[in-house]
Design a protein around this motif. Sequence first.
Motif, PDB file in Angstrom:
ATOM      1  N   LEU A 103      62.872  39.792 117.555  1.00  0.00           N
ATOM      2  CA  LEU A 103      62.707  39.203 116.230  1.00  0.00           C
ATOM      3  C   LEU A 103      63.869  38.291 115.864  1.00  0.00           C
ATOM      4  CD1 LEU A 103      61.326  39.016 113.454  1.00  0.00           C
ATOM      5  CD2 LEU A 103      62.475  41.157 112.830  1.00  0.00           C
ATOM      6  N   ASP A 104      65.089  38.687 116.198  1.00  0.00           N
ATOM      7  CA  ASP A 104      66.254  37.881 115.806  1.00  0.00           C
ATOM      8  C   ASP A 104      66.252  36.500 116.448  1.00  0.00           C
ATOM      9  OD1 ASP A 104      66.754  39.028 118.342  1.00  0.00           O
ATOM     10  OD2 ASP A 104      68.909  38.731 118.100  1.00  0.00           O
ATOM     11  N   ALA A 105      65.634  36.391 117.647  1.00  0.00           N
ATOM     12  CA  ALA A 105      65.603  35.104 118.338  1.00  0.00           C
ATOM     13  C   ALA A 105      64.778  34.063 117.582  1.00  0.00           C
ATOM     14  CB  ALA A 105      65.052  35.277 119.748  1.00  0.00           C
ATOM     15  N   ILE A 106      63.831  34.521 116.770  1.00  0.00           N
ATOM     16  CA  ILE A 106      63.006  33.612 115.964  1.00  0.00           C
ATOM     17  C   ILE A 106      63.503  33.555 114.528  1.00  0.00           C
ATOM     18  CG2 ILE A 106      60.683  33.157 115.081  1.00  0.00           C
ATOM     19  CD1 ILE A 106      59.537  34.511 117.520  1.00  0.00           C
ATOM     20  N   LEU A 107      63.793  34.716 113.960  1.00  0.00           N
ATOM     21  CA  LEU A 107      64.135  34.814 112.543  1.00  0.00           C
ATOM     22  C   LEU A 107      65.405  34.058 112.189  1.00  0.00           C
ATOM     23  CD1 LEU A 107      63.321  36.177 109.861  1.00  0.00           C
ATOM     24  CD2 LEU A 107      64.760  38.119 110.521  1.00  0.00           C
ATOM     25  N   ARG A 166      62.200  29.605 112.827  1.00  0.00           N
ATOM     26  CA  ARG A 166      61.847  30.512 111.731  1.00  0.00           C
ATOM     27  C   ARG A 166      60.680  29.995 110.891  1.00  0.00           C
ATOM     28  NH1 ARG A 166      67.187  29.969 107.968  1.00  0.00           N
ATOM     29  NH2 ARG A 166      68.038  30.802 109.905  1.00  0.00           N
ATOM     30  N   SER A 167      60.416  28.693 110.938  1.00  0.00           N
ATOM     31  CA  SER A 167      59.303  28.139 110.157  1.00  0.00           C
ATOM     32  C   SER A 167      57.954  28.654 110.655  1.00  0.00           C
ATOM     33  CB  SER A 167      59.328  26.608 110.213  1.00  0.00           C
ATOM     34  OG  SER A 167      59.232  26.157 111.550  1.00  0.00           O
ATOM     35  N   SER A 168      57.919  29.160 111.898  1.00  0.00           N
ATOM     36  CA  SER A 168      56.666  29.699 112.441  1.00  0.00           C
ATOM     37  C   SER A 168      56.325  31.046 111.821  1.00  0.00           C
ATOM     38  CB  SER A 168      56.755  29.831 113.961  1.00  0.00           C
ATOM     39  OG  SER A 168      57.769  30.764 114.328  1.00  0.00           O
ATOM     40  N   LEU A 169      57.286  31.649 111.135  1.00  0.00           N
ATOM     41  CA  LEU A 169      57.063  32.938 110.481  1.00  0.00           C
ATOM     42  C   LEU A 169      56.712  32.699 109.013  1.00  0.00           C
ATOM     43  CD1 LEU A 169      60.090  34.986 111.947  1.00  0.00           C
ATOM     44  CD2 LEU A 169      57.729  34.948 112.759  1.00  0.00           C
ATOM     45  N   ASP A 170      55.424  32.529 108.721  1.00  0.00           N
ATOM     46  CA  ASP A 170      55.018  32.367 107.334  1.00  0.00           C
ATOM     47  C   ASP A 170      55.100  33.712 106.621  1.00  0.00           C
ATOM     48  OD1 ASP A 170      52.729  33.812 108.104  1.00  0.00           O
ATOM     49  OD2 ASP A 170      51.584  31.984 108.477  1.00  0.00           O
ATOM     50  N   ARG A 187      55.514  37.541 108.163  1.00  0.00           N
ATOM     51  CA  ARG A 187      56.690  38.366 107.861  1.00  0.00           C
ATOM     52  C   ARG A 187      56.264  39.696 107.240  1.00  0.00           C
ATOM     53  NH1 ARG A 187      61.797  34.466 106.510  1.00  0.00           N
ATOM     54  NH2 ARG A 187      61.031  32.610 107.569  1.00  0.00           N
ATOM     55  N   PHE A 188      55.266  39.643 106.366  1.00  0.00           N
ATOM     56  CA  PHE A 188      54.765  40.876 105.750  1.00  0.00           C
ATOM     57  C   PHE A 188      54.165  41.796 106.811  1.00  0.00           C
ATOM     58  CE2 PHE A 188      51.224  43.248 103.760  1.00  0.00           C
ATOM     59  CZ  PHE A 188      51.949  43.988 102.840  1.00  0.00           C
ATOM     60  N   ILE A 206      62.861  38.811 104.880  1.00  0.00           N
ATOM     61  CA  ILE A 206      62.463  38.034 103.701  1.00  0.00           C
ATOM     62  C   ILE A 206      63.315  36.786 103.540  1.00  0.00           C
ATOM     63  CG2 ILE A 206      62.371  38.066 101.172  1.00  0.00           C
ATOM     64  CD1 ILE A 206      61.615  41.024 101.360  1.00  0.00           C
ATOM     65  N   SER A 207      64.624  36.946 103.728  1.00  0.00           N
ATOM     66  CA  SER A 207      65.549  35.832 103.488  1.00  0.00           C
ATOM     67  C   SER A 207      65.742  34.921 104.692  1.00  0.00           C
ATOM     68  CB  SER A 207      66.910  36.377 103.048  1.00  0.00           C
ATOM     69  OG  SER A 207      67.522  37.093 104.118  1.00  0.00           O
ATOM     70  N   GLY A 208      65.473  35.467 105.885  1.00  0.00           N
ATOM     71  CA  GLY A 208      65.741  34.697 107.099  1.00  0.00           C
ATOM     72  C   GLY A 208      67.220  34.539 107.375  1.00  0.00           C
ATOM     73  N   THR A 209      68.037  35.424 106.798  1.00  0.00           N
ATOM     74  CA  THR A 209      69.492  35.341 106.895  1.00  0.00           C
ATOM     75  C   THR A 209      70.055  36.641 107.435  1.00  0.00           C
ATOM     76  OG1 THR A 209      69.457  33.968 104.908  1.00  0.00           O
ATOM     77  CG2 THR A 209      71.600  34.767 105.628  1.00  0.00           C
ATOM     78  N   LYS A 210      71.061  36.565 108.279  1.00  0.00           N
ATOM     79  CA  LYS A 210      71.696  37.765 108.803  1.00  0.00           C
ATOM     80  C   LYS A 210      72.406  38.511 107.689  1.00  0.00           C
ATOM     81  CE  LYS A 210      72.459  36.083 113.514  1.00  0.00           C
ATOM     82  NZ  LYS A 210      73.457  35.823 114.574  1.00  0.00           N
ATOM     83  N   ASN A 211      72.457  39.829 107.803  1.00  0.00           N
ATOM     84  CA  ASN A 211      73.000  40.635 106.704  1.00  0.00           C
ATOM     85  C   ASN A 211      74.463  40.334 106.411  1.00  0.00           C
ATOM     86  OD1 ASN A 211      74.768  42.786 108.160  1.00  0.00           O
ATOM     87  ND2 ASN A 211      72.860  42.823 109.301  1.00  0.00           N
TER      88      ASN A 211
END
Length: 300
Positions: A165-169, A175-179, A183-184, A280-285
């Motif tokens: 997941l991290d490789a895309i997110l 990440r745009s491929s994850l609508d 994501r839900f 949700i954010s697409g950002t690392k914690n």
Amino acid sequence: MAGGAAIIFLAVGLCFLWRKKKLQFLLNLKGKHEKRGSLEKSQDLLITDGVFTSNREQSNENNMDDLELPFFDFNTITMATNNFSEQNKLGQGGFGIVYKGRLLEGQDIAVKRLSKNSGQGVEEFKNEVKLIVKLQHRNLVRLLGCSFEIDEKVLVYEYMENRSLDAILFDKAKRSSLDWQTRFNIICGIARGLLYLHQDSRFRIIHRDLKASNILLDREINPKISDFGMARIFGTDQTEANTVRVVGTYGYMSPEYAMDGIFSVKSDVFSFGVLVMEIISGTKNRELEALERRKSFGTD
């Protein structure tokens, strides 16, 4: 006269062919016997090395010696990964390197090879085999088998086309491929897998290292929880445990686990919450923490 010579010649030829086929049959039989003996030796090594015995210090469950796991010949794995070619490398973790492979029948596999320089890899190997082989859920990665020889320890998994997941997110281009619907669905799939581990599986299992890189995605972007090397089994009446060896990934650890070594199902739920925020954010914690820090100081 000529006819008699031809008959003799034909008889000699048939005799020669018969002896050749018999010799080939015996050689094949010997090869199969040696291969079977090698696999049995590997299984014996696995059993005597403690992989198929329960660890009562870590769990109240002691009925884990009935595992049924296919064994792969190490030469088969070597051929499948093109001799563990660098071009076949998928990733690397504390256990070792993961390679893509393809079996002779055409099935794609992921091969996790224990690094000889890994200090904790042997224990992770044993733990992974003990735990995941009996787990069957659509949101958990599936272990296909293993190869175990004196100097080599290998785990064979189903191949996940979209990797982790991290490789895309966390990739701005991907990440745009994850609508939002995707994501839900990923969040719900992880939640189902976690519920199975905590409540619906044969054993109550605490993963202890739930994070984006340990969530694999198949062809349809369905999530599967992976990497059970640090997981622990709880008894049916056990609510928490304590350890002096804190393992996992900072940023995903619950405070009581990171500071005091206390872990429970709540530890995984905390990690899941961090993971949901990332999805949700697409950002690392860690970036989220830095963002909140800047806001608190009014610098953003």
